[in-house]
Motif scaffolding. Sequence first.
Motif, PDB file in Angstrom:
ATOM      1  N   GLU A  33       0.845  -1.206   0.000  1.00 56.83           N
ATOM      2  CA  GLU A  33       0.000   0.000   0.000  1.00 56.83           C
ATOM      3  C   GLU A  33       0.882   1.259   0.000  1.00 56.83           C
ATOM      4  O   GLU A  33       0.635   2.218  -0.727  1.00 56.83           O
ATOM      5  CB  GLU A  33      -0.892  -0.035   1.239  1.00 56.83           C
ATOM      6  N   ARG A  34       1.936   1.230   0.834  1.00 52.52           N
ATOM      7  CA  ARG A  34       2.856   2.380   0.920  1.00 52.52           C
ATOM      8  C   ARG A  34       3.499   2.656  -0.441  1.00 52.52           C
ATOM      9  O   ARG A  34       3.593   3.798  -0.887  1.00 52.52           O
ATOM     10  CB  ARG A  34       3.929   2.076   1.968  1.00 52.52           C
ATOM     11  N   CYS A  35       3.934   1.584  -1.109  1.00 49.02           N
ATOM     12  CA  CYS A  35       4.587   1.744  -2.420  1.00 49.02           C
ATOM     13  C   CYS A  35       3.598   2.330  -3.431  1.00 49.02           C
ATOM     14  O   CYS A  35       3.950   3.213  -4.218  1.00 49.02           O
ATOM     15  CB  CYS A  35       5.094   0.397  -2.932  1.00 49.02           C
ATOM     16  N   ARG A  36       2.359   1.831  -3.407  1.00 51.40           N
ATOM     17  CA  ARG A  36       1.363   2.309  -4.372  1.00 51.40           C
ATOM     18  C   ARG A  36       1.029   3.782  -4.121  1.00 51.40           C
ATOM     19  O   ARG A  36       0.952   4.576  -5.051  1.00 51.40           O
ATOM     20  CB  ARG A  36       0.097   1.440  -4.316  1.00 51.40           C
ATOM     21  N   LEU A  37       0.883   4.156  -2.847  1.00 51.11           N
ATOM     22  CA  LEU A  37       0.594   5.559  -2.517  1.00 51.11           C
ATOM     23  C   LEU A  37       1.740   6.470  -2.965  1.00 51.11           C
ATOM     24  O   LEU A  37       1.520   7.580  -3.447  1.00 51.11           O
ATOM     25  CB  LEU A  37       0.353   5.712  -1.003  1.00 51.11           C
ATOM     26  N   ALA A  38       2.966   5.990  -2.802  1.00 48.59           N
ATOM     27  CA  ALA A  38       4.125   6.789  -3.217  1.00 48.59           C
ATOM     28  C   ALA A  38       4.133   6.964  -4.734  1.00 48.59           C
ATOM     29  O   ALA A  38       4.403   8.055  -5.249  1.00 48.59           O
ATOM     30  CB  ALA A  38       5.412   6.124  -2.738  1.00 48.59           C
ATOM     31  N   LEU A  39       3.822   5.880  -5.465  1.00 52.26           N
ATOM     32  CA  LEU A  39       3.759   5.964  -6.930  1.00 52.26           C
ATOM     33  C   LEU A  39       2.635   6.902  -7.366  1.00 52.26           C
ATOM     34  O   LEU A  39       2.795   7.702  -8.302  1.00 52.26           O
ATOM     35  CB  LEU A  39       3.557   4.568  -7.530  1.00 52.26           C
ATOM     36  N   GLU A  40       1.493   6.825  -6.689  1.00 54.66           N
ATOM     37  CA  GLU A  40       0.371   7.705  -7.030  1.00 54.66           C
ATOM     38  C   GLU A  40       0.734   9.171  -6.806  1.00 54.66           C
ATOM     39  O   GLU A  40       0.414  10.041  -7.616  1.00 54.66           O
ATOM     40  CB  GLU A  40      -0.868   7.338  -6.200  1.00 54.66           C
ATOM     41  N   ALA A  41       1.409   9.444  -5.690  1.00 53.32           N
ATOM     42  CA  ALA A  41       1.818  10.833  -5.398  1.00 53.32           C
ATOM     43  C   ALA A  41       2.780  11.335  -6.468  1.00 53.32           C
ATOM     44  O   ALA A  41       2.683  12.477  -6.935  1.00 53.32           O
ATOM     45  CB  ALA A  41       2.443  10.913  -4.012  1.00 53.32           C
ATOM     46  N   ALA A  42       3.727  10.478  -6.884  1.00 47.18           N
ATOM     47  CA  ALA A  42       4.667  10.875  -7.939  1.00 47.18           C
ATOM     48  C   ALA A  42       3.919  11.100  -9.253  1.00 47.18           C
ATOM     49  O   ALA A  42       4.186  12.054  -9.993  1.00 47.18           O
ATOM     50  CB  ALA A  42       5.750   9.802  -8.110  1.00 47.18           C
ATOM     51  N   ASP A  43       2.953  10.225  -9.540  1.00 46.14           N
ATOM     52  CA  ASP A  43       2.182  10.325 -10.778  1.00 46.14           C
ATOM     53  C   ASP A  43       1.349  11.606 -10.819  1.00 46.14           C
ATOM     54  O   ASP A  43       1.052  12.124 -11.891  1.00 46.14           O
ATOM     55  CB  ASP A  43       1.276   9.094 -10.896  1.00 46.14           C
ATOM     56  N   SER A  44       1.003  12.136  -9.638  1.00 44.74           N
ATOM     57  CA  SER A  44       0.216  13.375  -9.579  1.00 44.74           C
ATOM     58  C   SER A  44       1.093  14.608  -9.788  1.00 44.74           C
ATOM     59  O   SER A  44       0.608  15.730  -9.761  1.00 44.74           O
ATOM     60  CB  SER A  44      -0.505  13.474  -8.233  1.00 44.74           C
ATOM     61  N   GLY A  45       2.414  14.387  -9.969  1.00 44.90           N
ATOM     62  CA  GLY A  45       3.295  15.505 -10.290  1.00 44.90           C
ATOM     63  C   GLY A  45       4.211  15.925  -9.151  1.00 44.90           C
ATOM     64  O   GLY A  45       5.060  16.795  -9.312  1.00 44.90           O
ATOM     65  N   LYS A  46       4.063  15.285  -7.992  1.00 45.36           N
ATOM     66  CA  LYS A  46       4.934  15.613  -6.864  1.00 45.36           C
ATOM     67  C   LYS A  46       6.235  14.817  -6.957  1.00 45.36           C
ATOM     68  O   LYS A  46       6.244  13.691  -7.462  1.00 45.36           O
ATOM     69  CB  LYS A  46       4.228  15.282  -5.551  1.00 45.36           C
ATOM     70  N   THR A  47       7.307  15.413  -6.461  1.00 48.29           N
ATOM     71  CA  THR A  47       8.554  14.642  -6.338  1.00 48.29           C
ATOM     72  C   THR A  47       8.507  13.927  -4.995  1.00 48.29           C
ATOM     73  O   THR A  47       8.273  14.544  -3.955  1.00 48.29           O
ATOM     74  CB  THR A  47       9.778  15.577  -6.423  1.00 48.29           C
ATOM     75  N   VAL A  48       8.710  12.604  -5.044  1.00 46.28           N
ATOM     76  CA  VAL A  48       8.479  11.776  -3.863  1.00 46.28           C
ATOM     77  C   VAL A  48       9.726  10.964  -3.545  1.00 46.28           C
ATOM     78  O   VAL A  48      10.394  10.459  -4.446  1.00 46.28           O
ATOM     79  CB  VAL A  48       7.290  10.803  -4.112  1.00 46.28           C
ATOM     80  N   SER A  49      10.050  10.854  -2.252  1.00 48.88           N
ATOM     81  CA  SER A  49      11.074   9.910  -1.802  1.00 48.88           C
ATOM     82  C   SER A  49      10.416   8.885  -0.901  1.00 48.88           C
ATOM     83  O   SER A  49       9.763   9.242   0.078  1.00 48.88           O
ATOM     84  CB  SER A  49      12.169  10.620  -0.991  1.00 48.88           C
ATOM     85  N   LEU A  50      10.587   7.613  -1.242  1.00 51.81           N
ATOM     86  CA  LEU A  50      10.149   6.519  -0.377  1.00 51.81           C
ATOM     87  C   LEU A  50      11.399   6.021   0.338  1.00 51.81           C
ATOM     88  O   LEU A  50      12.334   5.555  -0.319  1.00 51.81           O
ATOM     89  CB  LEU A  50       9.514   5.412  -1.224  1.00 51.81           C
ATOM     90  N   VAL A  51      11.445   6.164   1.655  1.00 44.25           N
ATOM     91  CA  VAL A  51      12.674   5.800   2.365  1.00 44.25           C
ATOM     92  C   VAL A  51      12.568   4.419   3.000  1.00 44.25           C
ATOM     93  O   VAL A  51      11.491   3.984   3.414  1.00 44.25           O
ATOM     94  CB  VAL A  51      13.055   6.844   3.444  1.00 44.25           C
ATOM     95  N   CYS A  52      13.710   3.731   3.023  1.00 51.56           N
ATOM     96  CA  CYS A  52      13.840   2.429   3.671  1.00 51.56           C
ATOM     97  C   CYS A  52      15.054   2.524   4.583  1.00 51.56           C
ATOM     98  O   CYS A  52      16.013   3.220   4.260  1.00 51.56           O
ATOM     99  CB  CYS A  52      14.134   1.329   2.646  1.00 51.56           C
TER     100      CYS A  52
END
Lengths: 247, 247
Positions: free
Chosen positions: A65-84
């Motif tokens: 779910e976290r990965c999908r939300l991060a991809l969706e945010a990036a797809d909406s035009g935001k620059t996103v960092s998913l940290v591990c």
Amino acid sequence: MLKENSKILYVAGIGPGKQEGMTKETLEALSKSDVIAGYPVYLSLLPEELRDKERIETGMTREVERCRLALEAADSGKTVSLVCSGDAGIYGMAGPVLSLAKDFPEVEVRILPGVTAASAGAAVLGAPLMHDFAVISMSDRLTPFPLIGKRLRLAAEADLVIVLYNPESKGRAGYLKKACDILLEILPPDRAAGYVRQIGREGQQAWTGTLGELREETADMFTTVFIGNSTTHISGGRMITERGYDI
Amino acid sequence: MLKENSKILYVAGIGPGKQEGMTKETLEALSKSDVIAGYPVYLSLLPEELRDKERIETGMTREVERCRLALEAADSGKTVSLVCSGDAGIYGMAGPVLSLAKDFPEVEVRILPGVTAASAGAAVLGAPLMHDFAVISMSDRLTPFPLIGKRLRLAAEADLVIVLYNPESKGRAGYLKKACDILLEILPPDRAAGYVRQIGREGQQAWTGTLGELREETADMFTTVFIGNSTTHISGGRMITERGYDI
């Protein structure tokens, strides 16, 4: 060529935790991101100046779910960092993100590697990884335990240094003892061993001893365990595997 | 407690090469060092502003001498960084330095971990290290070849992802083919494989294919090779090992 204003999702390993252990490229990616996504414990380790960015937080077992939300945010035009924590590519989110990314063809995924717990823990203990090694996770949430046991046995037979990730958790109490019992079928009880808990974080603890003694210890999911090969020794509290140099 | 003006030797992993892949603590250690020691190729990768510092350079096969010179410089009161490519603790100089350090009781050795080639190469290829893996060096300079072969066989039987460091060199031409032939005794020829040459450096090259095809490739000491486990696949040119998430 990708344009400067491409939709970007960074999947970034932040190393063991403190800012000093992050790479320059990860610090830069975080700083230019609009949104930071991650497991809440790791987000709390980020530098203060990043804490007022938009957040995507989902708990344990909600990684996809976290990965999908991060991809969706990036797809909406935001620059996103998913940290591990550690390295995004070692038991991290790089895999699920790349698998999901086919649904987001406009998003460019950039994997930024980090310092994994094997490296960070080894640096605390001394130099246990001077020779060939295996990294094995003790989590049986996604892997059947008999396969974990088989890997432990074969790694011991191969005289590899063995690094255990995620050796125990609340739901998996006693797994470190189970691992030691399997290894003790093949390795002698005086084999050098060590562990580090909360590497590079508040409350870091390091321990060295023998495999027989390790069996009596307890661990948690923030502990990284090292079992030496036949040339590993502890001297002056440091765990060192010989490479074979003439010293 | 150690005093601020202790004699310090940093043993620092500089990651794959470019400055962006170094950790903040390594960049800071290099910047405050009087002397930088290392293998000439790696010293040439350092940021420009560090290039006028005092140097200790010794070539291949003179690692122990390099470590001793670095300890001597630190013991004379200089702050010294001994740099290694990747992580100083994985086949790096952390081990020999700690073994020699007993002759220099006043020098405090601080190991600074870095991003190892397994992590940096995995990030280029996709996500091959989503599950348990073994790191095996193909160099038989300090390890008898039959032991390397045994480790390859057992790692394949354990269904570990396998990362080969230093697969070939001028003096070890054909070693990648030898490794593939051993693995092909156990693994199918269509097993996913990949490699990255000159990770993060000028002229980086990435390749993905099958184990059977890998056998026909050549490599060098600046190549890191990945052989997948039974769940690894190549899709869209990316090498991905499944963790078992429900996607």
